[in-house]
Motif scaffolding. Structure first.
Motif, PDB file in Angstrom:
ATOM      1  N   UNK A  69      20.553  40.563  69.394  1.00  0.00           N
ATOM      2  CA  UNK A  69      21.425  40.691  70.569  1.00  0.00           C
ATOM      3  C   UNK A  69      22.434  39.546  70.610  1.00  0.00           C
ATOM      4  N   UNK A  70      21.952  38.322  70.344  1.00  0.00           N
ATOM      5  CA  UNK A  70      22.842  37.164  70.333  1.00  0.00           C
ATOM      6  C   UNK A  70      23.821  37.243  69.162  1.00  0.00           C
ATOM      7  N   UNK A  71      23.309  37.658  67.985  1.00  0.00           N
ATOM      8  CA  UNK A  71      24.162  37.725  66.802  1.00  0.00           C
ATOM      9  C   UNK A  71      25.282  38.738  66.985  1.00  0.00           C
ATOM     10  N   UNK A  72      24.954  39.901  67.530  1.00  0.00           N
ATOM     11  CA  UNK A  72      25.971  40.929  67.748  1.00  0.00           C
ATOM     12  C   UNK A  72      27.028  40.425  68.728  1.00  0.00           C
ATOM     13  N   UNK A  73      26.584  39.778  69.804  1.00  0.00           N
ATOM     14  CA  UNK A  73      27.524  39.258  70.789  1.00  0.00           C
ATOM     15  C   UNK A  73      28.459  38.221  70.169  1.00  0.00           C
ATOM     16  N   UNK A  74      27.909  37.334  69.330  1.00  0.00           N
ATOM     17  CA  UNK A  74      28.730  36.319  68.670  1.00  0.00           C
ATOM     18  C   UNK A  74      29.706  36.949  67.681  1.00  0.00           C
ATOM     19  N   UNK A  75      29.253  37.986  66.983  1.00  0.00           N
ATOM     20  CA  UNK A  75      30.130  38.654  66.015  1.00  0.00           C
ATOM     21  C   UNK A  75      31.271  39.368  66.731  1.00  0.00           C
ATOM     22  N   UNK A  76      30.955  40.038  67.841  1.00  0.00           N
ATOM     23  CA  UNK A  76      32.007  40.703  68.623  1.00  0.00           C
ATOM     24  C   UNK A  76      33.033  39.685  69.104  1.00  0.00           C
TER      25      UNK A  76
END
Length: 305
Positions: free
Chosen positions: A283-290
């Motif tokens: 969840x954190x990784x996806x948010x950072x990538x976005x």
């Protein structure tokens, strides 16, 4: 358990549907094994043995779609039909025509179908109703779409959207390679693919190979752009980002493996612990990538309005 691939979609955040409501919606489409005359069957199964169709850990939802497909190669049908055609020619005194051969092949397929070999596969779906993510563990968008079609059929008016970001992944990855530096929190790894934008589609791949910045810049100057890029997030998860915003080859690194409770002897506890760890990190990784890709396009449009 960790997803190997991430096909990412958007739900409203928070998504108000409860696990019990989703369970009721999925129940009519529970998996049923293929019958003797069916070639394939698809439906929802419990992610854990003897559990519910919707598995819940820390408000995160896990679904599992099961598929059974019978293998009946056309070559086998043609071979058996050809032998039967010889027998039929001897009986009627002339070769079967096109229409008769078609009917003969259909008859052979019906006869062989109950004895066809079946293969079973399954696909996990993770729903984060708190942050509004829906993620399918599928290597291709086409496979994910098959899953989503059944989910949309089960959940009336499912408010699902494709994830759109402000910056094209192809453009962003090309810039990161040219700068020899990933965005904040990310590092660029050794695998990458650059492809020409013209008709030639000339492609250069680096596989487990140190990427020479000057060499890459020459390819970019010649008109190539990055279509796949291996990256690591926060020294915790490695993956490959594609130009379609799919994330592949997801691998938790040692720091996460060490933090997992391997001492537990209960399989269900280990499964839930791994799922909680995975969803928390991804969840954190996806948010950072976005964020690295300029934020969500829909969110930007809404803010501008």
């Amino acid at each position: 358990m960790w997803f190997k691939n991430l096909q990412i979609y958007r739900l409203p955040a928070p998504w108000p549907v409860t696990a019990d409501q989703l369970e009721v919606a999925l129940a009519p489409q529970s998996f049923v094994a293929t019958g003797s005359l069916e070639m394939q069957s698809m439906g929802w199964v419990a992610p854990r043995p003897h559990g519910k169709l919707v598995h819940v850990v820390d408000r995160q939802l896990l679904l599992l779609l099961g598929r059974e497909k019978k293998l009946l190669p056309t070559t086998v049908i043609n071979q058996v039909a050809k032998a039967k055609a010889v027998e039929l020619e001897e009986q009627q005194g002339f070769k079967p025509g096109r229409k008769q051969m078609k009917e003969l092949k259909e008859q052979v397929a019906d006869e062989l179908r109950p004895r066809a070999f079946s293969i079973y596969s399954s696909t996990f779906v993770w729903i984060d109703p708190v942050r509004g993510w829906l993620v399918v563990d599928a290597g291709s968008a086409a496979k994910a779409e098959d899953v989503l079609k059944l989910l949309i059929k089960a959940v009336d008016k499912l408010p699902l959207e494709t994830l759109h970001v402000a910056r094209s992944p192809r453009t962003a990855m090309t810039d990161w390679l040219a700068a020899d530096d990933g965005p904040g929190g990310f590092t660029v790894d050794q695998d990458t693919e650059l492809q020409a934008t013209g008709d030639s589609k000339a492609t250069v791949r680096y596989v487990r190979h140190t990427i020479d910045p000057d060499d890459v810049r020459r390819h970019i100057a010649a008109g190539k752009q990055c279509t796949r890029l291996a990256m690591t997030w926060a020294d915790r998860v490695s993956f490959v980002l594609t130009e379609s915003l799919a994330i592949k080859r997801v691998t938790p690194l040692d720091v996460l493996k060490e933090s997992s409770d391997v001492s537990s002897k209960d399989e269900d506890e280990r499964f839930d612990g791994d799922f909680a760890l995975m969803t928390g990190e991804l969840s954190k990784m996806i948010a950072d990538l976005v964020e690295a890709l300029g934020g969500e396009e829909n969110a930007l449009r809404a803010a501008a309005a």
